[in-house]
Design an enzyme around this catalytic site. Structure first.
Site, mmCIF file in Angstrom:
data_model
loop_
_atom_site.group_PDB
_atom_site.id
_atom_site.type_symbol
_atom_site.label_atom_id
_atom_site.label_comp_id
_atom_site.label_asym_id
_atom_site.label_seq_id
_atom_site.Cartn_x
_atom_site.Cartn_y
_atom_site.Cartn_z
ATOM 1 N N LYS A 118 4.895 37.364 -17.379
ATOM 2 C CA LYS A 118 3.851 37.759 -18.326
ATOM 3 C C LYS A 118 3.104 39.009 -17.865
ATOM 4 C CE LYS A 118 3.215 32.996 -19.924
ATOM 5 N NZ LYS A 118 4.271 32.440 -19.066
ATOM 6 N N GLU A 123 -6.678 35.898 -17.365
ATOM 7 C CA GLU A 123 -7.165 36.695 -18.479
ATOM 8 C C GLU A 123 -8.535 36.195 -18.905
ATOM 9 O OE1 GLU A 123 -4.433 36.276 -21.688
ATOM 10 O OE2 GLU A 123 -3.051 37.815 -20.962
ATOM 11 N N ARG A 130 13.400 33.387 -25.509
ATOM 12 C CA ARG A 130 14.208 32.184 -25.786
ATOM 13 C C ARG A 130 13.923 31.728 -27.204
ATOM 14 N NH1 ARG A 130 10.196 28.260 -25.655
ATOM 15 N NH2 ARG A 130 8.466 28.699 -24.237
ATOM 16 N N ARG A 159 -13.339 -29.538 -42.312
ATOM 17 C CA ARG A 159 -13.919 -29.313 -40.992
ATOM 18 C C ARG A 159 -13.896 -30.566 -40.134
ATOM 19 N NH1 ARG A 159 -17.387 -29.024 -37.028
ATOM 20 N NH2 ARG A 159 -18.455 -30.897 -37.740
ATOM 21 N N ASP A 160 -14.859 -31.478 -40.338
ATOM 22 C CA ASP A 160 -15.033 -32.584 -39.403
ATOM 23 C C ASP A 160 -13.877 -33.573 -39.445
ATOM 24 O OD1 ASP A 160 -16.341 -33.763 -37.352
ATOM 25 O OD2 ASP A 160 -17.909 -34.706 -38.550
ATOM 26 N N ALA A 161 -13.245 -33.725 -40.605
ATOM 27 C CA ALA A 161 -12.149 -34.695 -40.695
ATOM 28 C C ALA A 161 -10.997 -34.287 -39.787
ATOM 29 C CB ALA A 161 -11.681 -34.824 -42.145
ATOM 30 N N LYS A 183 -27.592 -37.328 -39.292
ATOM 31 C CA LYS A 183 -26.272 -37.112 -38.682
ATOM 32 C C LYS A 183 -25.940 -38.277 -37.760
ATOM 33 C CE LYS A 183 -23.836 -33.719 -35.753
ATOM 34 N NZ LYS A 183 -22.576 -33.694 -36.521
ATOM 35 N N HIS A 188 -24.578 -38.031 -43.026
ATOM 36 C CA HIS A 188 -23.258 -37.768 -42.417
ATOM 37 C C HIS A 188 -22.945 -38.909 -41.457
ATOM 38 C CE1 HIS A 188 -20.085 -35.557 -40.214
ATOM 39 N NE2 HIS A 188 -20.663 -36.042 -39.116
ATOM 40 N N HIS A 224 -19.424 -41.176 -39.260
ATOM 41 C CA HIS A 224 -18.008 -41.322 -38.903
ATOM 42 C C HIS A 224 -17.647 -42.784 -39.099
ATOM 43 C CE1 HIS A 224 -17.200 -37.353 -36.913
ATOM 44 N NE2 HIS A 224 -18.530 -37.340 -36.941
#
Length: 1192
Positions: A158, A242, A334, A586-588, A755, A785, A787
């Protein structure tokens, strides 16, 4: 030095040609020879690799030339080797480095001579600018396709090129008058001209050996790196300096010269879009270059070439500043990577011209006179590479698993090693393919490139396609006004939207299941259900089938949305019947199937549910354990589940379980985290928040209640029922509960919840408790709620309804009973026709249950093995949701044979802890202590006596410390003091001791680690940081698995079995497992072959049963700033630290070299180096742990 051999001077090749024709009478070259009047040579070798040899071979075949490839050992599977007629390895295995092979001049010339080569094309890079190579080729009697060795020497340097430009009166940038080799020379230049400067390798290009330096502090290191890179890449470390121009354009002119002094230009290219001085995107012609500037640049380029009698293809390069002043940089002697765009706009095959000029043709003979050369339209080229833009463009390595190209009108692809199965190594340039698109206008060409990029499918390695798409879509690029540092100056280019890679990630998971089986925790065996689930048909009152293609639109949700929580509560209270909350979602399944039911299976029955349960009080579908289990075990986003279900069921209120000041976590969190979580949950679809505290601690409960009020949700303030209030000797009696209700009512809940988590609320107790509350608070809605663990759940819920409850819980029949909720069918039948009728269609509810009966078989691997009710629950009081998990945990701990003993220990543990209310997380405390006692064969007396020396489970210590709140009646003494020893004792709610979470910082960290962050992500992280991070890592590897049918989520398909996966609406993968390969003893992997939409794909899977020595380096962990990872794959060429060394932020630690690029690994912060794990010469992969730096 021998002159290049011209056709008229060629030796007699008749014998060669005759032999060649005898061997190849049917070859394409014989049939094409008549079309090449100029070409007299027969064989060409390309001394290069990747895409450029393939490009040259194609033109050579058109010119009737036989082609020869050379390759290194590392490239023995590369595509360029296969595209040639002949291919020869350079040297022997291990003789050369991967790059060194392509720089082995003598070896390459030897191969050419041995195999009758007449022409050698160097391509670009490697030896293309090496004058010695060109000279040896011509001295050996062959023709070098390129400039003369003298031209390469004069222009390739260069500095010489700069002096030539000055002699030709072509403008140049101020710079050193000659090459520099010493730092002092560079320092002298900066003393004169100041900064910024650019240091460039005197030989070669492609951005190697090039550094921009903006101040004195960077100068020495940049100089050393530039010279080192230049020496490695080009064999010469000379550089020049440069003055650096700010934001210029990079314009280059394509030149062609013949052997008779004729030179033409093929117009210009705009190569301004660069990164680290390497071109990324090129455009031809330059879009916004003024005509007079263009003409002067073209004329100067030709003048320079003619001044040195330039031969063959070359490129004159210029910088154009913002005032349209141009400066000559260099001539590249090139062909360039980007020659394709010039070919597309001029219609000229530059490679064909190169070869024919080398063979002696003149430009006139080729029809290449300046007046005949013109441009048409625009062309844009992108280089698709295996680089990761999100990690500083670090090259990625690995195996390409999928490769699908773009195509169509105006799209040209020049490929190298881009094909399925290709191994991308760190040894070479990372380019896979060049994509060039042409159009009649710049905008048409740009849009075509974007379309082509999006069309590519490359899997197995990271690519720069997302970055290229972002770049080409940026307004500055659209305007065509980019400059050389545009990429560095425009950080928004890196806001990438990458390809989702969904199919390949899904295959990675399916392959893992095929080889190793399911990894879902708690799964035992495979699903019993093998076929498809038959969905139910619902009928209206007249017996006609209901249209369930769309969800129902009328229900209690509409009252809530239109009138608000207070009006909703009044309407519930005014309703004459007893409403039902269905817990199936959910809970089941938490109670019976370890919370493992997936979103896809809820969505499959969602529309039917919206019709059959239209008059339900709510659907319990979110919160509690389902939140963390979704991420932890199902690899799903709980927020995504909520969004999808909400869309599918717009008419029934959604209820979630909120653990008071814990949110959905297992311990107290800062108050702002709870408020933030509730706000996001309400926004995402939750209507009713069932807020409870595991200890009925009113102070803890208040936090959750106020957070829900702030989020404008329905507050269902919930009291946990425990023990037997009919037994006067028990701790929790009627006055206790009524006093709690009085306190809770002060917080102005919309609904009161009871609950009964263990199912110990007996029918007669239910009548007394609900009746007493109803008498005291006649206008307050009550929801109960329970069980069904003892088998009395139906009777208890009917008693609650009769005593004045407004809503009770039930589960679909097939998921009811035992530790789940009572049967919805039994409750409906019991209340039907009475004043408490829930108002649901029993036939539709039963039809809905046929789906769940089948689905339970699909989830059979998670069954706890319960066979009936357990009235013993009245003694041990284990919550229904915990009982099945406790059975599983006992089995995992080797206590399965001692289950009866574990239940008795649960009673003892509860007494030891002061008979606490047992619900998550306090139930876990009791369970952990029970298993601890059984494992260590401890009695209650032993625990108290040895409390000061026993290593209790963490949950027990947290409870005793007060991190879960204050229990009714206080903490047990002396157990608490002895067990805690020196730990603190909290006497107020834990949230008062916690600093607020920095939610903005969390969001920033998530975005930094995972590329994007939502408020929902922040909420998830606040609840479960580690679980969230693990989930994100899993998804990054395997993608979104929520779309995968559960059968294939849990077990592999049969060989040859076809199944479908719907990624999104209208996008369906058709998959088939084809084969599972043998075990590779070297890697410990198996190849798994799938057919995907008719295309065979394969994934490599680690066989976890194989015993293979793990030689992989540890990885730097994301988020741990002390760990320094390799930024890319490569070789460690220099170590600059040692263990124990004190470093400052930014100090160099090591230097990596990869793909002809060097990179300094710097200290991310100040501190002391420890655990240095690499040494010079080591090969590392991206993110391999290099060292740790402990902060000072």
């Amino acid at each position: 030095m021998a002159a290049p051999r011209q056709p008229e001077e060629a030796v007699d090749d008749t014998e060669f040609i005759d032999d060649h024709h005898d061997q190849h009478r049917d070859s394409v070259h014989t049939r094409l020879r008549a079309n090449s009047a100029i070409m007299q040579f027969q064989k060409i070798l390309v001394a290069n690799r990747g895409e450029i040899p393939i490009r040259i071979f194609r033109t050579a075949h058109e010119l009737s030339l036989q082609t020869v490839a050379v390759y290194s050992h590392e490239d023995h599977l590369s595509m360029h080797r296969q595209k040639a007629d002949e291919a020869y390895m350079i040297g022997k295995r291990g003789q050369y480095t991967p790059v060194g092979a392509y720089l082995a001049i003598d070896e390459i010339v030897k191969i050419a001579l041995e195999h009758g080569v007449h022409l050698i094309h160097p391509g670009y890079g490697f030896l293309s600018e090496n004058a010695e190579f060109a000279r040896k080729v011509e001295q050996s009697g062959m023709v070098f396709v390129g400039p003369t060795p003298q031209t390469i020497e004069s222009l390739g340097d260069k500095v010489s090129a700069r002096q030539l430009a000055i002699r030709c009166d072509v403008p140049v940038v101020p710079g050193t008058p000659g090459p520099v080799e010493r730092y002092e020379e560079v320092k002298a230049f900066t003393d004169t001209y100041g900064f910024p400067i650019i240091i460039k390798a005197a030989f070669g290009g492609g951005g190697r050996g090039m550094r921009v330096v903006r101040d004195q502090a960077e100068l020495r290191d940049s100089f050393e790196r530039a010279t080192s890179e230049a020496r490695s890449a080009f064999g010469n470390g000379t550089v020049f300096v440069e003055r650096f121009l700010d934001r210029p354009k990079h314009i280059e002119v394509q030149l062609l010269g013949d052997n008779h002094g004729n030179v033409v230009h093929l117009f210009e290219r705009d190569c301004s879009v660069q990164r680290r001085h390497q071109k990324v995107v090129e455009i031809a012609p330059a879009k916004d270059l003024p005509a007079d500037v263009r003409d002067r640049i073209l004329a100067d380029a030709v003048k320079l070439a003619k001044s040195v009698n330039y031969r063959n293809a070359g490129t004159a390069e210029f910088l154009v500043d913002q005032q349209n002043r141009y400066y000559f940089i260099e001539i590249n002697p090139r062909i360039q990577v980007e020659h394709t765009i010039t070919e597309e706009i001029t219609g000229i095959d530059i490679v064909a011209a190169q070869i024919q000029i080398a063979a002696g043709a003149t430009l006139e003979q080729l029809g290449l006179t300046q007046d005949r050369i013109s441009t048409r339209g625009f062309a844009i080229q992108c280089r698709i590479t295996t680089e990761d833009p999100s990690k500083g463009f670090s090259p990625d390595t690995g195996k390409i698993e999928v490769y699908r190209s773009a195509g169509g009108n105006g799209v040209r692809l020049d490929g190298g090693n881009g094909f399925a199965g290709a191994i991308i190594t760190p040894h070479y340039d990372s380019m896979l393919v060049k994509c060039t698109c042409r159009g009649s206008t710049y905008e048409i060409a740009r849009r075509k490139v974007v379309r082509a990029l999006v069309e590519f499918r490359i899997r197995g390695v990271k690519t720069n396609i997302p970055f290229l798409t972002s770049l080409l879509s940026h307004p500055v690029f659209v305007d065509g006004t980019c400059w050389t540092t545009f990429i560095d100056d425009t950080p928004e280019l890196f806001a990438l939207v990458g390809s989702q890679n969904r199919a390949q990630k899904l295959l990675a998971y399916l392959g893992d299941v095929a080889v190793n089986g399911s990894s879902i925790k708690g799964q035992i065996g495979e699903p019993k259900l093998k076929g498809d689930i038959i969905k139910p048909v619902l009928h209206d009152a007249a017996g006609k089938p209901l249209d369930v293609s769309v969800p129902a639109t009328k229900g209690w949700k509409q009252i809530l949305d239109s009138e608000g929580p207070e009006a909703f509560a009044r309407a519930v209270r005014a309703n004459k019947g007893c409403l039902i909350m269905d817990t199936t979602w959910r809970d089941a399944h938490q109670s019976l199937l370890a919370t493992r039911v997936r979103t896809i299976d809820l969505l499959n029955i969602a529309h039917e549910t919206s019709h059959a349960l239209a008059n339900a009080y709510s659907l319990e579908c979110w919160g509690g354990a389902t939140f963390d289990v979704a991420m932890r075990f199902l690899y799903e986003d709980p927020w995504d589940r909520l969004r999808k279900l909400r869309k599918a069921v717009p008419n029934i209120p959604f209820q979630m379980l909120l653990r008071g000041a814990n949110g959905v976590a297992y311990s107290s969190l800062p108050d702002n985290a709870i408020y933030h979580f509730c706000k996001q949950a309400k926004k995402c679809g939750v209507d009713i928040f069932r807020v409870f505290d595991a200890l009925n601690d009113v102070d803890q409960l208040e936090v959750g209640i106020k957070a829900v009020h702030a989020a404008e949700g329905v507050v269902e303030a919930t009291i946990c029922y425990s023990g037997d209030m009919l037994n006067p000797s028990k701790k929790y009696n009627l006055p206790y509960y009524l006093d709690l209700v009085d306190k809770v009512v002060q917080f102005k809940p919309h609904v009161l919840g009871i609950k009964d988590m263990a199912g110990v609320l007996k029918p007669q107790a239910a009548r007394l408790l609900i009746g007493s509350i109803r008498e005291r608070y006649p206008d307050l809605p009550i929801h109960v709620h329970t069980h069904d663990s003892a088998g009395t759940g139906v009777a208890s819920m009917i008693a609650c309804a009769q005593a004045g409850a407004d809503a009770v819980d039930a589960a679909t029949d097939s998921l009811s009973g035992m530790t789940s909720q009572p049967s919805i069918g039994a409750i409906l039948a019991s209340l039907e026709g009475t004043e408490h009728d829930p108002g649901l269609n029993s036939a539709q509810v039963r039809a809905l249950d046929t789906y769940w009966a089948q689905l339970r078989l699909l989830y059979s691997p998670f069954e706890a093995g319960l066979t009936g009710p357990d009235p013993e629950v009245y003694e041990h009081e284990i919550p229904g949701g915990q009982l099945t998990n406790l059975i599983f945990q006992a089995s995992q701990l080797g206590l399965g044979q001692q289950w009866a003993e574990t239940k008795k220990a649960y009673e003892s543990a509860n007494d030891l802890l002061g008979d606490v209310v047992k619900v998550t997380p306090t139930s876990k405390v009791v369970g952990d202590l029970a298993q601890f006692m059984v494992s260590n064969k401890l009695t209650a007396e032993d625990v108290i006596a040895r409390a000061g020396e026993l290593d209790f489970p963490g949950s027990v210590l947290e409870f005793l410390e007060g991190l879960m709140g204050q229990p009714y009646g206080g903490f047990p003494e002396p157990l608490r003091s002895r067990a805690l020893r020196d730990r603190r004792k909290l006497d107020k709610r834990p949230g008062l001791y916690l600093e607020p979470l920095d939610l903005a910082k969390i969001k920033s960290q998530i975005r930094e680690n995972y590329g994007a962050a939502t408020e929902y992500d922040v909420a998830s992280y606040a609840m479960y940081p580690k679980v969230f991070e693990d989930y994100k890592k899993f998804v990054a590897k395997f993608g979104d698995l929520s779309v995968l049918p559960t059968r294939y989520f849990l077990a592999k398909p049969e060989i040859g079995e076809e199944f479908h996966v719907e990624l999104e609406k209208g996008k369906v993968l058709i998959l088939k497992l084809l084969a599972i390969g043998p075990l590779s003893e070297q890697t410990g992997q198996r190849e798994v072959f799938y057919e995907v939409n008719g295309e065979v794909r394969q994934v490599s899977v680690d066989d976890k049963k194989a015993s293979v020595e793990n030689t992989a380096r540890p990885k730097a962990e994301l988020g741990d700033s002390s760990q320094v990872g390799a930024p890319m794959s490569g070789v460690v060429v220099e170590i600059r630290v040692h263990d124990g060394l004190e470093v400052k932020k930014g100090d160099p630690i090591a230097v990596l070299s990869a793909m002809k690029m060097e990179m300094v690994i710097s200290a991310p912060h100040s501190g002391k180096v420890s655990s240095l794990l690499v040494k010079e010469g080591d090969s590392v992969d991206g993110q391999d742990l290099v060292c740790k730096i402990v902060k000072a």
